[in-house]
Design a protein around this motif. Sequence first.
Motif, mmCIF file in Angstrom:
data_model
loop_
_atom_site.group_PDB
_atom_site.id
_atom_site.type_symbol
_atom_site.label_atom_id
_atom_site.label_comp_id
_atom_site.label_asym_id
_atom_site.label_seq_id
_atom_site.Cartn_x
_atom_site.Cartn_y
_atom_site.Cartn_z
ATOM 1 N N PRO A 164 0.834 -1.206 0.000
ATOM 2 C CA PRO A 164 0.000 0.000 0.000
ATOM 3 C C PRO A 164 0.867 1.253 0.000
ATOM 4 O O PRO A 164 1.930 1.279 0.623
ATOM 5 C CB PRO A 164 -0.807 -0.108 1.300
ATOM 6 C CG PRO A 164 -0.193 -1.193 2.101
ATOM 7 C CD PRO A 164 0.621 -2.036 1.189
ATOM 8 N N LYS A 165 0.443 2.271 -0.722
ATOM 9 C CA LYS A 165 1.181 3.531 -0.728
ATOM 10 C C LYS A 165 1.248 4.077 0.692
ATOM 11 O O LYS A 165 0.305 3.909 1.463
ATOM 12 C CB LYS A 165 0.434 4.558 -1.589
ATOM 13 C CG LYS A 165 0.659 4.416 -3.075
ATOM 14 C CD LYS A 165 -0.093 5.523 -3.791
ATOM 15 C CE LYS A 165 -0.140 5.307 -5.283
ATOM 16 N NZ LYS A 165 1.148 5.549 -5.946
ATOM 17 N N PRO A 166 2.352 4.787 1.001
ATOM 18 C CA PRO A 166 2.499 5.311 2.368
ATOM 19 C C PRO A 166 1.318 6.207 2.784
ATOM 20 O O PRO A 166 0.941 6.220 3.948
ATOM 21 C CB PRO A 166 3.784 6.122 2.292
ATOM 22 C CG PRO A 166 4.543 5.548 1.144
ATOM 23 C CD PRO A 166 3.525 5.050 0.168
ATOM 24 N N VAL A 167 0.714 6.919 1.837
ATOM 25 C CA VAL A 167 -0.362 7.831 2.215
ATOM 26 C C VAL A 167 -1.703 7.115 2.401
ATOM 27 O O VAL A 167 -2.629 7.680 2.962
ATOM 28 C CB VAL A 167 -0.564 8.958 1.164
ATOM 29 C CG1 VAL A 167 0.631 9.887 1.142
ATOM 30 C CG2 VAL A 167 -0.813 8.376 -0.225
ATOM 31 N N VAL A 168 -1.776 5.859 1.911
ATOM 32 C CA VAL A 168 -3.036 5.116 2.059
ATOM 33 C C VAL A 168 -3.020 4.409 3.398
ATOM 34 O O VAL A 168 -2.043 3.756 3.743
ATOM 35 C CB VAL A 168 -3.191 4.076 0.921
ATOM 36 C CG1 VAL A 168 -4.391 3.178 1.164
ATOM 37 C CG2 VAL A 168 -3.305 4.778 -0.420
ATOM 38 N N ASN A 169 -4.097 4.559 4.164
ATOM 39 C CA ASN A 169 -4.100 3.854 5.440
ATOM 40 C C ASN A 169 -4.255 2.359 5.178
ATOM 41 O O ASN A 169 -4.863 1.945 4.207
ATOM 42 C CB ASN A 169 -5.140 4.416 6.423
ATOM 43 C CG ASN A 169 -6.564 4.175 5.969
ATOM 44 O OD1 ASN A 169 -6.817 3.365 5.098
ATOM 45 N ND2 ASN A 169 -7.499 4.902 6.536
ATOM 46 N N ASP A 170 -3.617 1.579 6.026
ATOM 47 C CA ASP A 170 -3.548 0.134 5.821
ATOM 48 C C ASP A 170 -4.131 -0.535 7.064
ATOM 49 O O ASP A 170 -3.417 -0.795 8.036
ATOM 50 C CB ASP A 170 -2.078 -0.249 5.594
ATOM 51 C CG ASP A 170 -1.878 -1.748 5.563
ATOM 52 O OD1 ASP A 170 -2.867 -2.490 5.379
ATOM 53 O OD2 ASP A 170 -0.728 -2.189 5.749
ATOM 54 N N MET A 221 3.597 -5.419 -16.570
ATOM 55 C CA MET A 221 2.638 -6.289 -15.861
ATOM 56 C C MET A 221 2.160 -5.626 -14.574
ATOM 57 O O MET A 221 0.979 -5.672 -14.233
ATOM 58 C CB MET A 221 3.298 -7.635 -15.505
ATOM 59 C CG MET A 221 3.640 -8.507 -16.689
ATOM 60 S SD MET A 221 4.545 -9.975 -16.108
ATOM 61 C CE MET A 221 5.430 -10.402 -17.614
ATOM 62 N N CYS A 222 3.094 -5.000 -13.872
ATOM 63 C CA CYS A 222 2.744 -4.334 -12.604
ATOM 64 C C CYS A 222 1.782 -3.186 -12.872
ATOM 65 O O CYS A 222 0.792 -3.020 -12.167
ATOM 66 C CB CYS A 222 3.994 -3.821 -11.909
ATOM 67 S SG CYS A 222 5.009 -5.137 -11.240
ATOM 68 N N ARG A 223 2.096 -2.400 -13.898
ATOM 69 C CA ARG A 223 1.259 -1.222 -14.186
ATOM 70 C C ARG A 223 -0.129 -1.625 -14.666
ATOM 71 O O ARG A 223 -1.109 -0.975 -14.340
ATOM 72 C CB ARG A 223 1.932 -0.328 -15.235
ATOM 73 C CG ARG A 223 3.155 0.361 -14.700
ATOM 74 C CD ARG A 223 3.760 1.359 -15.673
ATOM 75 N NE ARG A 223 4.989 1.867 -15.123
ATOM 76 C CZ ARG A 223 5.059 2.784 -14.158
ATOM 77 N NH1 ARG A 223 3.948 3.304 -13.675
ATOM 78 N NH2 ARG A 223 6.222 3.171 -13.678
ATOM 79 N N GLU A 224 -0.192 -2.691 -15.473
ATOM 80 C CA GLU A 224 -1.486 -3.052 -16.061
ATOM 81 C C GLU A 224 -2.356 -3.885 -15.142
ATOM 82 O O GLU A 224 -3.571 -3.833 -15.232
ATOM 83 C CB GLU A 224 -1.275 -3.807 -17.380
ATOM 84 C CG GLU A 224 -0.909 -2.874 -18.523
ATOM 85 C CD GLU A 224 -0.653 -3.637 -19.822
ATOM 86 O OE1 GLU A 224 -1.386 -4.598 -20.108
ATOM 87 O OE2 GLU A 224 0.302 -3.257 -20.525
ATOM 88 N N GLN A 272 -2.300 1.378 -8.943
ATOM 89 C CA GLN A 272 -1.454 2.494 -8.538
ATOM 90 C C GLN A 272 -2.203 3.632 -7.854
ATOM 91 O O GLN A 272 -1.582 4.585 -7.397
ATOM 92 C CB GLN A 272 -0.647 2.985 -9.728
ATOM 93 C CG GLN A 272 0.381 1.921 -10.126
ATOM 94 C CD GLN A 272 1.254 2.384 -11.252
ATOM 95 O OE1 GLN A 272 0.938 2.217 -12.411
ATOM 96 N NE2 GLN A 272 2.357 2.999 -10.883
ATOM 97 N N VAL A 273 -3.508 3.504 -7.785
ATOM 98 C CA VAL A 273 -4.263 4.462 -6.974
ATOM 99 C C VAL A 273 -3.901 4.271 -5.496
ATOM 100 O O VAL A 273 -3.806 5.220 -4.736
ATOM 101 C CB VAL A 273 -5.788 4.256 -7.169
ATOM 102 C CG1 VAL A 273 -6.592 5.142 -6.224
ATOM 103 C CG2 VAL A 273 -6.180 4.528 -8.612
ATOM 104 N N ILE A 274 -3.684 3.027 -5.118
ATOM 105 C CA ILE A 274 -3.487 2.717 -3.693
ATOM 106 C C ILE A 274 -2.197 1.961 -3.402
ATOM 107 O O ILE A 274 -1.821 1.809 -2.247
ATOM 108 C CB ILE A 274 -4.673 1.864 -3.154
ATOM 109 C CG1 ILE A 274 -5.019 0.736 -4.138
ATOM 110 C CG2 ILE A 274 -5.888 2.737 -2.888
ATOM 111 C CD1 ILE A 274 -6.020 -0.266 -3.604
ATOM 112 N N GLU A 275 -1.531 1.464 -4.456
ATOM 113 C CA GLU A 275 -0.379 0.592 -4.204
ATOM 114 C C GLU A 275 0.869 1.028 -4.981
ATOM 115 O O GLU A 275 0.762 1.560 -6.084
ATOM 116 C CB GLU A 275 -0.715 -0.852 -4.632
ATOM 117 C CG GLU A 275 -1.805 -1.489 -3.798
ATOM 118 C CD GLU A 275 -2.352 -2.786 -4.406
ATOM 119 O OE1 GLU A 275 -2.751 -3.658 -3.633
ATOM 120 O OE2 GLU A 275 -2.384 -2.905 -5.650
#
Lengths: 234, 86
Positions: free
Chosen positions: B9-15, B61-64, B69-72
Motif C-alpha cells: 500500500p502507498k504510504p499515504v493510504v491507510n492500511d 505487468m505491474c502497471r497493467e 497504482q491508486v493505492i499501491e
Amino acid sequence: MRFGVVVFPGTWSDRDCGWAIERALGAGVRYLWHRDRDLGGVDCVVLPGGFSYGDYLRPGAIARFSPVMEAVREFAERGGLVWGICNGFQVLCEAGLLPGALIRNACLEFRCQWVHLRCERDDLPFTQGLRGRVLRMPIAHQEGNYQADPETLARLEERHQVVFRYCDERGETGGEANPNGSAHDIAGIVNPRGNVLGMMPHPERCAEADLGGTDGLLLFRSVAKAALALVGGG
Amino acid sequence: MIARVIVAPKPVVNDPQGATVHRALASLGFAEVSGVRIGKYVEIQLTAGSVEEASSRVEAMCRELLANQVIEDFRFEIDPGTLPRP
C-alpha cells in the motif's frame, strides 16, 4: 425498458438484481455473460455484487479485462447508463470508469448490516427526486472503504460527484454512521457526465417490503423513468 | 527467469491490516515495532532474452494488473536463474 445484468464467474447478486427489476419494478432483464461482447440493446447495464473471479488479486481486478467490459466501456462512452453495485463499484474503479479504489474496511470485518445514506444529487438518472433524502439500505462487503488521493477527493467534491454518503437516520455524517472508514463518508460516486454510478450498498436487496425496506426500488424506478425519457426524447 | 514482485500500500493510504497487526505485535510485547504495512508477494516465472527485457515486461505487468497504482506501489527484482551464458 430493459436492464442488462452482467454475470461474471463468482457474481452472486445477479438474480437478486433480476428479481428486483422483473418482480418489484416490472421491467425486463437480459443477463449478460462475461464473455458477451454484445449488450443486446439494453437501456442500463448493472454490474452486480459478488466475488467476480474470486476477488483474486484485488476485487474487480480480473473482471475489468473480461470481454463484456469492453462493451460496457463503449456503452458508457456513448452515454449509456452503467450502474455498479458493491463488487460492480469495485470493477468500475479498477476499470478506470470511476476514480479511486475500494480497500479493506477499516474495521477489517465483513460488514453485513443496514446503513443510512444521504443522497446528494437529484439531477442524475439514478436519483431523480431524491436529493436530501435519507435512504436505508443493506451493505455486505469487506472492501468498501473508498480511498483516493487528496486531489481526486477534492475534485469529486468540487464537481458534486459524491452521490451517497453514509450517515445516521437523521442524515448526519460521521462517527459510527460510516461502516467501513470510507473517505468523506463516500458510499457512492458518479462520473462527471452522470451516466456511470458506483455504490457499495445494495438497492436490489431493499426493493420489496418483505425484505425489510423498499428504498432501493426508488433508484430502479428512477433509472426506468430516465431510460423511458431518453427513448421518448429520441 | 524469475521476477519477484512486491506490491505494497502507498504510504499515504491507510492500511487497516497493517495497523491491526502492529497492535497485535505490540500486545505480544514487541514494543520496538513502530509500523507495519501489509502487501503482496508475486513470483513470476518468465522467459526473456535479457534481464533488461524481463524488467520492462514485468514493469508493464505491474502497471497493467499486479498493482493498482491508486493505492499501491510496486517494486521487483529479476533473478536470471539459469540464464544461458553467452
